[in-house]
Write a protein that holds these residues in place. Structure first.
Motif, PDB file in Angstrom:
ATOM      1  N   UNK A  62      -8.004  -0.482   0.328  1.00 37.53           N
ATOM      2  CA  UNK A  62      -6.976   0.196  -0.456  1.00 37.53           C
ATOM      3  C   UNK A  62      -5.720  -0.662  -0.429  1.00 37.53           C
ATOM      4  N   UNK A  63      -5.154  -0.958  -1.602  1.00 35.02           N
ATOM      5  CA  UNK A  63      -3.966  -1.808  -1.698  1.00 35.02           C
ATOM      6  C   UNK A  63      -2.916  -1.144  -2.589  1.00 35.02           C
ATOM      7  N   UNK A  64      -1.783  -1.817  -2.744  1.00 37.39           N
ATOM      8  CA  UNK A  64      -0.753  -1.314  -3.648  1.00 37.39           C
ATOM      9  C   UNK A  64      -1.238  -1.224  -5.088  1.00 37.39           C
ATOM     10  N   UNK A  65      -2.241  -2.030  -5.437  1.00 36.96           N
ATOM     11  CA  UNK A  65      -2.808  -1.911  -6.779  1.00 36.96           C
ATOM     12  C   UNK A  65      -3.361  -0.505  -7.003  1.00 36.96           C
ATOM     13  N   UNK A  66      -3.900   0.103  -5.950  1.00 31.74           N
ATOM     14  CA  UNK A  66      -4.436   1.454  -6.077  1.00 31.74           C
ATOM     15  C   UNK A  66      -3.328   2.499  -6.184  1.00 31.74           C
ATOM     16  N   UNK A  67      -2.178   2.230  -5.599  1.00 31.89           N
ATOM     17  CA  UNK A  67      -1.063   3.167  -5.750  1.00 31.89           C
ATOM     18  C   UNK A  67      -0.643   3.235  -7.210  1.00 31.89           C
ATOM     19  N   UNK A  68      -0.363   2.096  -7.801  1.00 32.41           N
ATOM     20  CA  UNK A  68       0.156   2.108  -9.173  1.00 32.41           C
ATOM     21  C   UNK A  68      -0.921   2.509 -10.179  1.00 32.41           C
ATOM     22  N   UNK A  69      -2.149   2.041  -9.976  1.00 28.19           N
ATOM     23  CA  UNK A  69      -3.230   2.402 -10.893  1.00 28.19           C
ATOM     24  C   UNK A  69      -3.745   3.814 -10.637  1.00 28.19           C
TER      25      UNK A  69
END
Length: 219
Positions: A170-177
């Motif tokens: 889980x990364x920041x890409x998952x936060x925004x997406x």
């Protein structure tokens, strides 16, 4: 011994960009205060000349503002999320390995640019009920483009080999997406059949930060 500088985020709770910051803070275990603000005010303009939310304020000796003394301020939601992850040295959310970091940045930038622009007109017309966004042809085009871009995310989820946008982590890409996925799922539109996106949404609902600032916070 002094504790960490207090954090505030200026902006409305309904803003998807404010929610990015609030959810990131949950993932990091950081206390953060959200403050309603008039973006047209001179005090806010001094912090962000674009007069757009959110703005992050980090307390401490520095500049006096209506929201207290500020040692550091930052605008642009994705930049704020990256800063907080770096501040807390969370390489799981924002990797330092160049290729892995570039992939996270790529998907975050895609969300802020291509994906956001695809849904803007339709969302403003159908959800926000903006009088300036009621052209039926433009709404239909917006829905089509929105579905097309979400299909790109669907394909990436299938290709990643893991539960998250970039695989197992889980990364920041998952936060925004993840928040963008919630907005798509909640919008009153005809949705493309995207099984990987639907499964992704269900996994997101297992994360307390998403439940609080995504699923239960409106579209």
């Amino acid at each position: 011994m002094t504790g960490p500088a207090p954090l505030r985020v200026l902006g409305r709770a309904s803003s998807i960009n404010v929610r990015k910051v609030l959810w990131t803070a949950v993932e990091l275990g950081l206390p953060i205060e959200r403050v309603e603000v008039d973006v047209r005010s001179e005090a806010f303009r001094q912090l962000n000349p674009n007069q757009m939310m959110p703005v992050l304020l980090e307390g401490g000796p520095g500049v006096a503002t209506p929201w207290g003394e500020v040692s550091f301020s930052l605008w642009e939601s994705n930049a704020i999320c990256r800063y907080l992850a770096l501040r807390e040295r969370r390489e799981d959310l924002l990797p330092t390995a160049p290729r892995r970091r570039a992939q996270v940045d790529m998907w975050m930038d895609w969300q802020a640019g291509d994906l956001n622009n695809s849904w803007r007109y339709a969302f403003m017309g159908l959800v926000r009920q903006s009088p300036a966004h009621q052209d039926p042809a433009l709404i239909a085009s917006g829905v089509s483009q929105w579905n097309r871009h979400m299909a790109l995310l669907d394909a990436q989820l299938l290709a990643s080999g893991g539960p998250w946008v970039l695989g197992q982590d889980f990364t920041l890409a998952d936060v925004v997406l993840g928040l963008a996925t919630h907005r798509w799922c909640a919008a009153p539109i005809e949705h493309a059949a995207l099984a990987a996106v639907q499964a992704y949404y269900e996994r997101l609902c297992e994360r307390p930060g998403f439940v609080l600032h995504g699923r239960d916070a409106g579209p």
